[in-house]
Design a protein around this motif. Structure first.
Motif: not given
Lengths: 361, 361
Positions: A294-299, A333-334
């Protein structure tokens, strides 16, 4: 409205103190009688801005001296073409590890010049995980191995630097550079557009091990030649001075805030908060990425009922939270939460998401 | 100091009302809660800014519908490489007319891809005149003929569009686009960096006859392909949004001021004023360019005694006039007086030059 919490994926929110300084200086930079955007790039004023920006970036990202730093136009995508032109011989093998949309797009820039081997491909799995290192089919004679450190659309991030042996490792760090400490010496080349963690769109950063610049590369125009850019101090032609200047202000801000160690802590807390809301929503919200990737930047996340999407975005905007719509490739969503997104913004989003679920669950 | 009269050659002075508007909007664009530089290029806000900028540029420069307009990164220099890649077959003949430093530099971008014929070369004459059209050695099979409409360093400008028969005419208009009416239909391609007459550095404009885009060109990455950029509405990757936006504000300002007809009148008056001072200085000031080839945009001049140069620059700055130092290639002085330089600035410079001569003559 006043300033919203802006979750755009890039161009993205900038630190408010940086924007305020740029605003104050826009008509007259440091009393010289003109804006920095109106001054010659060869004049003493901008030369100092440029040199300071490089020095600050070197300090911020701990760039060793045997690495050159370039500030260039064309975004990350142009660099994807230039790395083929500068570091491969015509038709030479290159290895690409594809873990999302941007890694896949990179292939289009390289295919005309190289024998591209997709060494690992997350697409059959829907780009929801990073293929295990043991499955990668690397080529011993590759000019380099390329991967995308963080995929902004699919929300997939490498949390370790892959070991690829002696072949130089090239990585697109557009969306995660300076978000946490990084051992630059493990790479042959790191590059990224500035518009996520480093500042405004319109300037890209290339960090390259100097010995690689000795490679002959392929026939190319001077403007596509990294050696020529380095020799010209990234001013082979007129550089995007305002964008470079603004990136420099962001570097100074990040250093003043405590540097990459501090942002690593903040970013871990911010991402943790949102994944926690998603994972404890009983399926109302969903993130499909394997937890370890999982990304810390883009969820990216999806509402269990897509018919609620419009209401979610509308109510969020009413509450001062904008740019939450997912990329058209994926929908949903993001939330992009780079260094400049304050923790208060993520807390507000988390509270809003819980509240929205309560009203619509 | 307050705003000076800034005679920089590019990056150059911008219209004060444009800078003021950009300043007001920098923290919050049109009440959306974020700066335009923080918003997605794919969102409705920037899409409208981009479309409006193109529409305004088309109106300003009278661009026919059968010409495409691109807003790209990389400056004019990158376009010089891209025109070879997009419009020639490998090793094909191209004709270049060289009338100054920038025309000469352009050759470096093309030579790796084409059989370059320098059809005319002003360098033996010190770039002080334009070689007569009857002396040009054009090739009937050239992919295109290229020239530089205005040379910013040598101050040499074409005042007519050369007739080159059926071969498409390509021209670098970086420093004179929108400075006077232009018959775009005479050209195959016009290009320029924005940082002189069109706005800020960091965005370049390409105006190209659509049928030329059907040429196969040479092997190239997608990001180096004009067709792909056109298909992607100049958003193949993230465009330099702030620079594009600021250029759009400059287009609107130029239209509101009366368009290219009005700027042609102002520019003629401005240049006339300075050449008049030089020509009536009895040799105290000197411009070496043949009168018929003199630039309306960039006026290089020399003091009869170079030991006065430093005092000239210092006293000019004390009087609120900056960036008059000539380019290192030529030395001496240079006054760049693009559209955004007000007539008051040129009048002030003319007065200062006469006064300086009186005190030091």
């Amino acid at each position: 409205m006043s300033r919203a919490f802006n979750f755009a994926a890039g161009p993205a929110t900038l630190p408010e103190p940086v924007l305020r300084q740029a605003q104050e200086e826009l008509m007259d930079w440091h009393g010289v009688g003109a804006s920095i955007v109106e001054l010659s790039h060869r004049g003493p004023e901008f030369m100092e801005v440029a040199a300071q920006a490089e020095a600050d970036l070197r300090r911020l990202v701990s760039i060793p001296d045997d690495y050159a730093v370039l500030f260039l136009q064309g975004g990350a995508t142009a660099q994807q073409a230039l790395m083929a032109l500068n570091f491969t011989s015509p038709g030479q093998r290159v290895d690409y590890v594809v873990t999302g949309h941007w890694g896949k797009t990179a292939l289009k820039q390289v295919r005309p010049y190289c024998d591209v081997n997709v060494a690992a491909d997350g697409e059959p799995g829907g780009f929801r995980d990073i293929p295990g290192r043991e499955t990668w089919k690397l080529s011993p004679d590759a000019a380099y191995v390329h991967y995308t450190a963080n995929e902004t659309i699919h929300g997939v991030e490498f949390h370790d630097i892959p070991d690829v042996g002696e072949v130089p490792l090239f990585a697109d760090f557009s969306s995660s550079i300076a978000s946490e400490p990084l051992d630059v010496s493990r790479f042959g080349l790191i590059y990224g557009g500035a518009q996520k963690n480093l500042g405004p769109v319109g300037v890209a950063v290339v960090i390259v091990r100097r010995d690689l610049l000795e490679r002959a590369g392929q026939p190319r125009a001077e403007i596509l030649d990294y050696r020529a850019h380095l020799k010209g101090d990234s001013m082979l032609n007129t550089p995007p001075t305002w964008n470079w200047y603004l990136a420099g202000l962001v570097f100074k801000w990040m250093l003043a805030e405590g540097g990459v160690e501090e942002f690593a802590r903040r970013n871990a807390r911010k991402a943790g908060l949102l994944y926690d809301v998603i994972d404890h929503s009983g399926g109302f919200y969903r993130n499909d990425v394997a937890v370890a990737a999982r990304s810390r930047m883009n969820i990216p996340f999806f509402l269990h009922d897509p018919s609620l999407d419009a209401a979610f975005l509308e109510r969020a905007a009413q509450n001062g939270m904008i740019s939450l719509k997912g990329h058209r490739v994926l929908g949903g969503m993001r939330a992009s939460i780079y260094n400049a997104m304050p923790e208060a913004g993520v807390q507000a989003l988390a509270t809003f998401m819980r509240d929205f679920q309560q009203r619509n669950g």
